[in-house]
Design an enzyme around this catalytic site. Sequence first.
Site, PDB file in Angstrom:
ATOM      1  N   ASP A 169       0.814  -1.215   0.000  1.00 16.49           N
ATOM      2  CA  ASP A 169       0.000   0.000   0.000  1.00 16.49           C
ATOM      3  C   ASP A 169       0.845   1.262   0.000  1.00 16.49           C
ATOM      4  O   ASP A 169       0.454   2.283  -0.569  1.00 16.49           O
ATOM      5  CB  ASP A 169      -0.926   0.034   1.222  1.00 16.49           C
ATOM      6  N   ASP A 253      -2.630   5.338  -2.957  1.00 19.27           N
ATOM      7  CA  ASP A 253      -2.035   4.144  -2.377  1.00 19.27           C
ATOM      8  C   ASP A 253      -1.285   3.430  -3.490  1.00 19.27           C
ATOM      9  O   ASP A 253      -1.790   3.295  -4.618  1.00 19.27           O
ATOM     10  CB  ASP A 253      -3.103   3.211  -1.805  1.00 19.27           C
ATOM     11  N   HIS A 302      -7.553  -0.461  -4.218  1.00 18.43           N
ATOM     12  CA  HIS A 302      -6.451  -1.357  -4.511  1.00 18.43           C
ATOM     13  C   HIS A 302      -6.815  -2.299  -5.663  1.00 18.43           C
ATOM     14  O   HIS A 302      -7.809  -3.009  -5.616  1.00 18.43           O
ATOM     15  CB  HIS A 302      -5.987  -2.137  -3.281  1.00 18.43           C
ATOM     16  N   ASP A 304      -5.156  -4.948  -6.977  1.00 19.95           N
ATOM     17  CA  ASP A 304      -4.595  -6.289  -7.099  1.00 19.95           C
ATOM     18  C   ASP A 304      -5.509  -7.432  -6.657  1.00 19.95           C
ATOM     19  O   ASP A 304      -5.100  -8.597  -6.713  1.00 19.95           O
ATOM     20  CB  ASP A 304      -3.243  -6.386  -6.389  1.00 19.95           C
ATOM     21  N   CYS A 406      -0.614  -8.041  -1.185  1.00 17.88           N
ATOM     22  CA  CYS A 406      -0.726  -6.900  -0.265  1.00 17.88           C
ATOM     23  C   CYS A 406       0.319  -6.944   0.847  1.00 17.88           C
ATOM     24  O   CYS A 406       0.861  -5.906   1.240  1.00 17.88           O
ATOM     25  CB  CYS A 406      -2.112  -6.866   0.368  1.00 17.88           C
TER      26      CYS A 406
END
Length: 422
Positions: A169, A253, A302, A304, A406
């Site tokens: 992040d 992020d 995010h 991913d 992550c």
Amino acid sequence: MLRVRCLRGGSRGAEAAHLIGAMLGRSVTGWVQKTFQSTSSAAAAQQHAAEEEPVTEPVQQECPVCSYNEWDPLEEVIVGRAENAHVPPFTVEVKANTYEKYWPFYQKHGGQSFPADHLKKAVDEIEEMCNILRHEGVVVKRPEPIDWSVEYKTPDFTSTGMYAAMPRDILMVVGNEIIEAPMAWRARFFEYRAYRPLIKEYFRKGAKWTTPPKPTMADDLYDQDYPIRTVEDRHMLAAQGKFVTTEHEPCFDAADFIRAGTDLFVQRSQVTNYMGIEWMRRHLAPDYKVHIISFKDPNPMHIDATFNIIGPGLVLSNPDRPCRQIDMFKKAGWTVVKPPTPLIPDDHPLWMSSKWLSMNVLMLDEKRVMVDANEDTIHKMFENLGIKTIKVNIRNANSLGGGFHCWTTDVRRRGILESYFH
């Protein structure tokens, strides 16, 4: 699919630093000689002797930081820590990024530690994950343990901390450069402190180190009246391009970006605004192109667990959050794989994420992947792709908001800069 090798090495910054250091050393030596020419004969003799000594440049070392994509052979990685993790205060930006069923949890536990038993299991799982990475030949680095319960105050807000669990992040490696992301949650304002000893170590060994403008996180950065009550509200707002973060100042992020050589893909999300994306675009140009893509996602945060590039021209695309620009990848010759529905049970707490952490995998190279030991169907998917699965159980660690991708930031992958998107 076009693959073009670019003449660029990961140690370019280190080489420049060594050259500048050598030039500076020679300049200082000359200045000292001129200054002391009128001193005693003994000093003159010493100066003459010094002049006869050859000036040598430092021995060049390979930069320890170099990564261009998500799949080259992984050599060194940062793995986060669950120790001392605290629930963030229930502020407007946290509310916009979490599901309604967990709001009472945040209202009750905000500013306090996550449940102790759960946290201990998460710590043990991540320790085992580190051991397995080492067994696979990867060097593992960890952030510093920090007391996240301490309250801090800026001129614009007061908060407690959260954790250093998800280095993806906050840190992004592009070539030999480490970029510290200007994240959007107030509870993560000082998260960088846990990683500073590591980053300074990499910097001293030749890595580039960049910190974008730090957001003030004043009230103007957030839509204080962001109207979320139901999933339908989220879908409607996302479709309209409305997010809890405004364009008051740049924020992003790092986990909203995914790398594929000379091309990076990013989404506008609840924590990444267009100003942040534009800052990255200008900073990385002309060597890299930053492409904005979007998804049918009621809560974008995010990329991913929605769009995970796992090989040259190979991407996992979440079937529940279809990519609106998927045709451009297909036209470029990419293979788009839809992962199976996650198997994680409904009663398992996921305070900060969805079940689609099953596709949040970490590639050790093009033919090895670290994947959830409980997700049998995704194991089979990877086997059908000819990729060996390294099965690890981090089910309790998932609850803190991340999967393998992550929980890590790859520091060094053995590879070169190439173009995979044309």
